[in-house]
Design a protein around this motif. Structure first.
Motif, PDB file in Angstrom:
ATOM      1  N   GLY A 169       0.777  -1.228   0.000  1.00 49.66           N
ATOM      2  CA  GLY A 169       0.000   0.000   0.000  1.00 49.66           C
ATOM      3  C   GLY A 169       0.808   1.277   0.000  1.00 49.66           C
ATOM      4  O   GLY A 169       0.245   2.371  -0.017  1.00 49.66           O
ATOM      5  N   TRP A 170       2.130   1.149   0.030  1.00 49.23           N
ATOM      6  CA  TRP A 170       2.992   2.336   0.076  1.00 49.23           C
ATOM      7  C   TRP A 170       3.743   2.473  -1.241  1.00 49.23           C
ATOM      8  O   TRP A 170       4.505   1.568  -1.627  1.00 49.23           O
ATOM      9  N   ASP A 171       3.551   3.626  -1.899  1.00 46.32           N
ATOM     10  CA  ASP A 171       4.341   3.916  -3.089  1.00 46.32           C
ATOM     11  C   ASP A 171       5.534   4.781  -2.696  1.00 46.32           C
ATOM     12  O   ASP A 171       5.779   5.030  -1.499  1.00 46.32           O
ATOM     13  N   VAL A 172       6.306   5.228  -3.682  1.00 47.53           N
ATOM     14  CA  VAL A 172       7.501   6.024  -3.396  1.00 47.53           C
ATOM     15  C   VAL A 172       7.130   7.279  -2.610  1.00 47.53           C
ATOM     16  O   VAL A 172       7.795   7.649  -1.631  1.00 47.53           O
ATOM     17  N   ALA A 173       6.061   7.953  -3.023  1.00 49.91           N
ATOM     18  CA  ALA A 173       5.656   9.182  -2.344  1.00 49.91           C
ATOM     19  C   ALA A 173       5.309   8.920  -0.878  1.00 49.91           C
ATOM     20  O   ALA A 173       5.649   9.727   0.004  1.00 49.91           O
ATOM     21  N   THR A 174       4.648   7.814  -0.596  1.00 55.35           N
ATOM     22  CA  THR A 174       4.277   7.503   0.779  1.00 55.35           C
ATOM     23  C   THR A 174       5.515   7.263   1.637  1.00 55.35           C
ATOM     24  O   THR A 174       5.569   7.679   2.803  1.00 55.35           O
ATOM     25  N   GLN A 175       6.518   6.598   1.074  1.00 56.56           N
ATOM     26  CA  GLN A 175       7.756   6.358   1.815  1.00 56.56           C
ATOM     27  C   GLN A 175       8.420   7.677   2.203  1.00 56.56           C
ATOM     28  O   GLN A 175       8.828   7.872   3.357  1.00 56.56           O
ATOM     29  N   TRP A 177       7.172  13.238   7.702  1.00 56.23           N
ATOM     30  CA  TRP A 177       6.311  13.372   8.869  1.00 56.23           C
ATOM     31  C   TRP A 177       7.062  13.021  10.156  1.00 56.23           C
ATOM     32  O   TRP A 177       6.975  13.739  11.157  1.00 56.23           O
ATOM     33  N   THR A 178       7.832  11.958  10.124  1.00 59.44           N
ATOM     34  CA  THR A 178       8.542  11.544  11.336  1.00 59.44           C
ATOM     35  C   THR A 178       9.634  12.535  11.698  1.00 59.44           C
ATOM     36  O   THR A 178       9.865  12.816  12.882  1.00 59.44           O
ATOM     37  N   ASP A 179      10.332  13.090  10.714  1.00 56.94           N
ATOM     38  CA  ASP A 179      11.303  14.142  10.993  1.00 56.94           C
ATOM     39  C   ASP A 179      10.611  15.346  11.633  1.00 56.94           C
ATOM     40  O   ASP A 179      11.125  15.961  12.575  1.00 56.94           O
ATOM     41  N   GLU A 180       9.434  15.678  11.116  1.00 58.04           N
ATOM     42  CA  GLU A 180       8.671  16.815  11.650  1.00 58.04           C
ATOM     43  C   GLU A 180       8.235  16.548  13.090  1.00 58.04           C
ATOM     44  O   GLU A 180       8.301  17.438  13.948  1.00 58.04           O
ATOM     45  N   PHE A 209      -3.056   5.859  12.641  1.00 60.21           N
ATOM     46  CA  PHE A 209      -2.660   7.266  12.685  1.00 60.21           C
ATOM     47  C   PHE A 209      -1.424   7.559  11.843  1.00 60.21           C
ATOM     48  O   PHE A 209      -1.429   8.471  11.000  1.00 60.21           O
ATOM     49  N   VAL A 210      -0.374   6.795  12.027  1.00 62.45           N
ATOM     50  CA  VAL A 210       0.886   7.082  11.332  1.00 62.45           C
ATOM     51  C   VAL A 210       0.718   6.924   9.824  1.00 62.45           C
ATOM     52  O   VAL A 210       1.171   7.774   9.043  1.00 62.45           O
ATOM     53  N   ASP A 211       0.069   5.867   9.405  1.00 58.29           N
ATOM     54  CA  ASP A 211      -0.141   5.655   7.973  1.00 58.29           C
ATOM     55  C   ASP A 211      -0.972   6.779   7.356  1.00 58.29           C
ATOM     56  O   ASP A 211      -0.681   7.242   6.245  1.00 58.29           O
ATOM     57  N   GLU A 212      -2.002   7.216   8.077  1.00 52.80           N
ATOM     58  CA  GLU A 212      -2.856   8.275   7.534  1.00 52.80           C
ATOM     59  C   GLU A 212      -2.084   9.570   7.325  1.00 52.80           C
ATOM     60  O   GLU A 212      -2.315  10.305   6.353  1.00 52.80           O
ATOM     61  N   GLN A 213      -1.144   9.871   8.231  1.00 48.28           N
ATOM     62  CA  GLN A 213      -0.325  11.076   8.049  1.00 48.28           C
ATOM     63  C   GLN A 213       0.530  10.956   6.788  1.00 48.28           C
ATOM     64  O   GLN A 213       0.674  11.917   6.015  1.00 48.28           O
ATOM     65  N   ALA A 214       1.074   9.765   6.561  1.00 49.32           N
ATOM     66  CA  ALA A 214       1.905   9.562   5.368  1.00 49.32           C
ATOM     67  C   ALA A 214       1.072   9.667   4.095  1.00 49.32           C
ATOM     68  O   ALA A 214       1.481  10.301   3.114  1.00 49.32           O
ATOM     69  N   TYR A 215      -0.117   9.063   4.105  1.00 54.02           N
ATOM     70  CA  TYR A 215      -0.976   9.115   2.917  1.00 54.02           C
ATOM     71  C   TYR A 215      -1.360  10.558   2.583  1.00 54.02           C
ATOM     72  O   TYR A 215      -1.396  10.955   1.411  1.00 54.02           O
ATOM     73  N   ALA A 216      -1.660  11.355   3.615  1.00 51.03           N
ATOM     74  CA  ALA A 216      -2.067  12.735   3.383  1.00 51.03           C
ATOM     75  C   ALA A 216      -0.912  13.558   2.817  1.00 51.03           C
ATOM     76  O   ALA A 216      -1.079  14.305   1.843  1.00 51.03           O
TER      77      ALA A 216
END
Length: 259
Positions: free
Chosen positions: A39-45, A51-54, A80-87
Motif C-alpha cells: 500500500g505504500w508507493d515512493v511518495a508515501t515512503q 512526517w517523522t522528521d517533523e 494514525f501514522v499511515d494516515e499522516q503519510a498518505y495525506a
C-alpha cells in the motif's frame, strides 16, 4: 556536540541525500511506483520520513505540538501514522518540505543540550539516539524506494550506527513480544561493507551471532526475512531473537515474506 553525534548527523545527511538524488527527477508516475511495503508507493515512503522528521522536531522543541501528536496516536493507534503519510504523499511540495524538515532537524539535534532527553513513542531519547533512529529509518525506507524503482543500492559503513542500534534494542525486542530477555549478553561479529569485523559482547559468550552487517541491519529493520540472510546463530536464545528482532519503536510489524 559530541564526536559520535557529529558522525551520526553527517551519516544521516548522506543517507537522506542519497534518497533525495534518487527521487528528485521522478515524474508523477515515478512517485506513484509501488514499493515492497504493501500500500505504500515512493511518495508515501518519503512522506513518512518527512512526517517523522517533523514529529521529531516537535519532540525536541514544541511540547504542545508533540502532545497533540501523541493524542492523535492514542486515538487511532492502528492507523494514525499511515494516515499522516498518505495525506502528505498527495502534496506537490513534498520533496521540498522533506528537504527543509530534515535540515532543520539536524540543526536542532546538533544544538540539543548534552545529557537531556526528548520524549518519543518509545523511551525518551538523547540527541544521538534520535539521530541514530532517524538514520535507521531513512536507510530502511530508502531500501524500499530503491527496490521499488529497481535501482541498485550499495551498503556503506554508515550502517554501523544501525547495527549498533539493532544490538542495543535486543531486550526491547523480547519485551515488546511479552518475553523475558536473556540474562547474558550475546557475542555478535558482523562483517562490515568495507570488510572490517564489528563486534559486540564478551568473547567467551555461550551464544553467538555471525554474518554480514548489511543482512543484520535489514533484519532488525524488517526489510528481509531471516531465511534470506547469511546470519548464523549459535544458541537457542539467539535463534529466538532473530525471529523477533526489531530496532524501531512501537509494536512488531509483519516483516517480510521469504523470497
Amino acid at each position: 556536540m559530541t564526536d559520535v553525534l557529529t558522525q551520526v548527523l553527517a551519516d544521516l545527511a548522506a543517507e537522506g541525500d542519497r534518497l533525495d538524488a534518487l527521487v528528485a527527477g521522478l515524474d508523477d508516475d515515478g512517485w506513484h511506483t509501488p514499493t515492497p511495503a504493501p500500500g505504500w508507493d515512493v511518495a508515501t515512503q518519503v512522506a513518512h520520513l518527512h512526517w517523522t522528521d517533523e514529529v521529531a522536531l516537535k519532540a525536541a522543541t514544541d511540547k504542545a505540538g508533540w502532545d497533540e501528536v501523541v493524542l492523535g496516536a492514542i486515538a487511532d493507534p492502528e492507523g494514525f501514522v499511515d494516515e499522516q503519510a498518505y495525506a502528505l504523499a498527495r502534496r506537490p511540495d513534498l520533496l521540498d518540505r522533506w528537504r527543509g524538515t530534515r535540515t532543520d532537524l539536524r540543526a536542532v539535534l546538533a544544538a540539543y543540550p548534552q545529557g537531556e532527553k526528548m520524549p518519543w513513542f518509545g523511551p525518551p531519547m538523547s540527541a544521538t539516539s534520535m539521530a541514530t533512529a532517524r538514520l535507521m529509518e531513512t536507510w530502511a525506507h530508502s531500501l524500499d524506494v530503491h527496490e521499488g524503482l529497481g535501482a541498485p543500492v550499495e551498503d556503506t559503513d554508515r550502517i554501523r550506527h544501525i547495527a549498533h542500534l539493532g544490538v542495543r534494542t535486543r531486550n526491547f525486542a523480547f519485551g515488546v513480544h511479552g518475553l523475558d530477555a536473556p540474562p547474558d549478553e550475546f557475542r555478535i561479529d558482523l562483517v562490515s561493507p568495507s570488510g572490517d569485523v564489528w563486534s559486540w559482547g564478551p568473547e567467551d559468550a555461550t551464544q553467538t551471532l555471525t554474518g554480514t552487517a548489511g543482512d543484520f541491519c535489514r533484519l532488525v529493520t524488517q526489510r528481509v526475512h531471516r531465511a534470506d540472510t547469511d546470519l548464523v546463530a549459535d544458541g537457542a536464545e539467539v535463534e529466538r531473537w532473530l525471529d523477533i528482532a526489531q530496532a524501531f519503536a512501537g509494536q512488531p510489524g509483519e516483516g517480510r515474506s521469504p523470497r
